[in-house]
Design a protein around this motif. Structure first.
Motif, PDB file in Angstrom:
ATOM      1  N   ALA A  35      36.676  23.655 -65.958  1.00 23.92           N
ATOM      2  CA  ALA A  35      37.650  24.705 -65.685  1.00 23.92           C
ATOM      3  C   ALA A  35      39.021  24.172 -65.312  1.00 23.92           C
ATOM      4  CB  ALA A  35      37.127  25.599 -64.556  1.00 23.92           C
ATOM      5  N   GLY A  36      39.157  22.843 -65.208  1.00 20.61           N
ATOM      6  CA  GLY A  36      40.448  22.261 -64.863  1.00 20.61           C
ATOM      7  C   GLY A  36      40.746  22.257 -63.377  1.00 20.61           C
ATOM      8  N   ILE A  37      39.694  22.261 -62.541  1.00 15.72           N
ATOM      9  CA  ILE A  37      39.870  22.218 -61.086  1.00 15.72           C
ATOM     10  C   ILE A  37      39.577  20.796 -60.612  1.00 15.72           C
ATOM     11  CG2 ILE A  37      39.123  23.142 -58.861  1.00 15.72           C
ATOM     12  CD1 ILE A  37      38.155  25.644 -60.366  1.00 15.72           C
ATOM     13  N   PRO A  38      40.555  20.097 -60.051  1.00 16.83           N
ATOM     14  CA  PRO A  38      40.371  18.688 -59.708  1.00 16.83           C
ATOM     15  C   PRO A  38      39.841  18.406 -58.308  1.00 16.83           C
ATOM     16  CG  PRO A  38      42.665  19.265 -59.445  1.00 16.83           C
ATOM     17  CD  PRO A  38      41.964  20.509 -59.914  1.00 16.83           C
ATOM     18  N   LEU A  39      39.575  19.451 -57.510  1.00 16.03           N
ATOM     19  CA  LEU A  39      39.163  19.222 -56.122  1.00 16.03           C
ATOM     20  C   LEU A  39      38.035  20.171 -55.733  1.00 16.03           C
ATOM     21  CD1 LEU A  39      41.331  18.293 -53.142  1.00 16.03           C
ATOM     22  CD2 LEU A  39      39.787  20.221 -52.857  1.00 16.03           C
ATOM     23  N   PHE A  40      37.094  19.637 -54.990  1.00 13.43           N
ATOM     24  CA  PHE A  40      35.864  20.353 -54.649  1.00 13.43           C
ATOM     25  C   PHE A  40      35.501  20.065 -53.193  1.00 13.43           C
ATOM     26  CE2 PHE A  40      31.073  19.349 -55.050  1.00 13.43           C
ATOM     27  CZ  PHE A  40      30.680  20.580 -54.535  1.00 13.43           C
ATOM     28  N   VAL A  41      35.122  21.109 -52.467  1.00 12.61           N
ATOM     29  CA  VAL A  41      34.715  20.975 -51.059  1.00 12.61           C
ATOM     30  C   VAL A  41      33.239  21.325 -50.924  1.00 12.61           C
ATOM     31  CG1 VAL A  41      34.904  22.025 -48.771  1.00 12.61           C
ATOM     32  CG2 VAL A  41      36.966  21.356 -50.002  1.00 12.61           C
ATOM     33  N   THR A  42      32.527  20.499 -50.180  1.00 12.37           N
ATOM     34  CA  THR A  42      31.117  20.765 -49.891  1.00 12.37           C
ATOM     35  C   THR A  42      30.802  20.312 -48.479  1.00 12.37           C
ATOM     36  OG1 THR A  42      28.857  20.435 -50.714  1.00 12.37           O
ATOM     37  CG2 THR A  42      30.344  18.535 -50.807  1.00 12.37           C
ATOM     38  N   GLY A  43      29.524  20.427 -48.083  1.00 10.20           N
ATOM     39  CA  GLY A  43      29.115  19.956 -46.768  1.00 10.20           C
ATOM     40  C   GLY A  43      28.952  18.445 -46.779  1.00 10.20           C
TER      41      GLY A  43
ATOM     42  N   PRO B 274      35.985  13.042 -63.042  1.00 12.13           N
ATOM     43  CA  PRO B 274      37.149  12.867 -62.164  1.00 12.13           C
ATOM     44  C   PRO B 274      37.494  14.099 -61.328  1.00 12.13           C
ATOM     45  CG  PRO B 274      37.876  13.220 -64.406  1.00 12.13           C
ATOM     46  CD  PRO B 274      36.378  13.142 -64.467  1.00 12.13           C
ATOM     47  N   VAL B 275      36.623  14.397 -60.386  1.00 12.00           N
ATOM     48  CA  VAL B 275      36.859  15.477 -59.424  1.00 12.00           C
ATOM     49  C   VAL B 275      36.755  14.880 -58.027  1.00 12.00           C
ATOM     50  CG1 VAL B 275      35.941  17.637 -58.465  1.00 12.00           C
ATOM     51  CG2 VAL B 275      36.031  17.315 -60.943  1.00 12.00           C
ATOM     52  N   ALA B 276      37.715  15.185 -57.168  1.00 11.99           N
ATOM     53  CA  ALA B 276      37.699  14.697 -55.785  1.00 11.99           C
ATOM     54  C   ALA B 276      36.790  15.580 -54.947  1.00 11.99           C
ATOM     55  CB  ALA B 276      39.110  14.690 -55.219  1.00 11.99           C
ATOM     56  N   VAL B 277      35.903  14.967 -54.181  1.00 11.55           N
ATOM     57  CA  VAL B 277      34.945  15.704 -53.360  1.00 11.55           C
ATOM     58  C   VAL B 277      35.257  15.488 -51.884  1.00 11.55           C
ATOM     59  CG1 VAL B 277      32.521  16.051 -52.794  1.00 11.55           C
ATOM     60  CG2 VAL B 277      33.177  15.459 -55.139  1.00 11.55           C
ATOM     61  N   VAL B 278      35.589  16.575 -51.205  1.00 15.38           N
ATOM     62  CA  VAL B 278      35.834  16.542 -49.764  1.00 15.38           C
ATOM     63  C   VAL B 278      34.537  16.941 -49.076  1.00 15.38           C
ATOM     64  CG1 VAL B 278      37.186  17.488 -47.855  1.00 15.38           C
ATOM     65  CG2 VAL B 278      38.266  17.120 -50.091  1.00 15.38           C
TER      66      VAL B 278
END
Length: 324
Positions: A131-139, A165-169
């Motif tokens: 979907a073109g989203i480069p950032l992802f937040v999880t637990g 290439p997605v950044a995971v916080v």
């Protein structure tokens, strides 16, 4: 590469007719605005109803408070939903454990059979990328399970981080896992791992310190966004982990939580619970052993991650919008 990926439109989505994107998320991505992808397994398998739905709504609100747009991802009625309505959140939360825990390998099966699917870290990364989203937040991310030298049980999250290439916080690796071995696999996969905040320690989910030094550290959202931008500029084609320590006031005593984890792991082994069923069982059992303390910590760290992730997304959007 960076410009192409972050400027792509939804018209280029694979099987676009199968992707349902909320107007809010669609507008943000088309305008290169700040968007934060959120997984849905944390809703279905992470905590009981109705606390799961309440937490999901609160997490989305926190992302918005930072100036970013939340995009919770799930599969419903044979379609990939990028962003969920309030009614969909309620439906997924009430289904709970009956929802299919869908990692990357499960996506075509869940879609074709029109099953309710809750996305894991791996599948959320894959779909966010589409979907073109480069950032992802999880637990917390999955990793190498304890005893993996015999079972070979290693989360697909680590493989996905090595190629998407997605950044995971996150708050680090779930402490029910072998953190040291997980960090070794991430290194082998070429995944950049950075602790966010005033510490060189890699966090341990329920507690702030794991006993392992983090490969790198940043102190601000702007620094983190710059690393994400550099990853794309270099066409690394691998993900990144930004590990955010749980707030000190919400952390669980490390000795107490390790005792609870050891008890839960031994019980799981005795019952023959392995694979993708193990993590939900362990998390639920640890909540019982700690009399709810671990659940309160889990909720606190997810909210904190959402705050940090929203701030990074805003800084990343500033970089994206400065591109010609």
């Amino acid at each position: 590469m960076f410009r192409h990926v972050l400027r792509r439109s939804f018209h280029s989505l694979p099987s676009a007719s199968k992707f349902v994107v909320t107007p809010e998320v669609r507008e943000a991505i088309l305008n290169r605005g700040p968007v934060v992808a959120l997984e849905s397994t944390i809703i279905s398998h992470g905590m009981p109803y109705p606390q799961n739905v309440e937490t999901a709504r609160q997490v989305e609100d926190i992302v918005r408070q930072q100036g970013a747009v939340p995009a919770t991802i799930a599969l419903l009625d044979g379609k990939v939903h990028i962003g969920l309505t309030d009614e969909m959140l309620e439906k997924l939360g009430s289904i709970g454990l009956k929802a299919h825990k869908a990692s990357r390998r499960d996506l075509p099966i869940v879609m074709a059979q029109r099953l309710p699917g809750a996305t894991t870290v791996a599948s959320t990364m894959f779909l966010a990328r589409a979907a073109g989203i480069p950032l992802f937040v999880t637990g917390g991310i999955g990793g190498v399970h304890r005893g993996a030298e015999q079972s070979f049980d290693i989360s697909a999250d680590l493989m996905e981080l090595g190629k998407t290439p997605v950044a995971v916080v996150c708050a680090g690796v779930k402490s029910i896992l072998d953190i040291g071995k997980t960090l070794e696999v991430l290194e082998t996969q070429g995944v950049s791992v950075t602790t966010y905040g005033p510490t060189n320690e890699f966090p341990a989910f329920y507690s702030r310190d794991s006993g392992f030094k983090s490969p790198s550290r940043v102190d601000t959202a702007s620094e983190a966004a710059s690393i994400i931008a550099a990853n794309h500029e270099l066409s690394m084609n691998s993900g990144m982990v930004f590990a955010v320590p749980i707030p000190e006031e919400s952390a669980v005593d490390s000795t107490a939580i390790q005792d609870a984890i050891a008890t839960a792991v031994n019980e799981a082994r005795a019952k023959g619970i392995t694979g993708k069923e193990e993590t939900p069982y362990l998390l639920k059992r640890i909540v019982e052993i700690t009399k709810g303390e671990s659940l309160a910590a889990n909720i606190a760290l997810v909210k904190n991650n959402a705050k940090v992730g929203g701030q990074i997304a805003v800084e990343l959007a500033n970089i994206r919008q400065s591109l010609p």
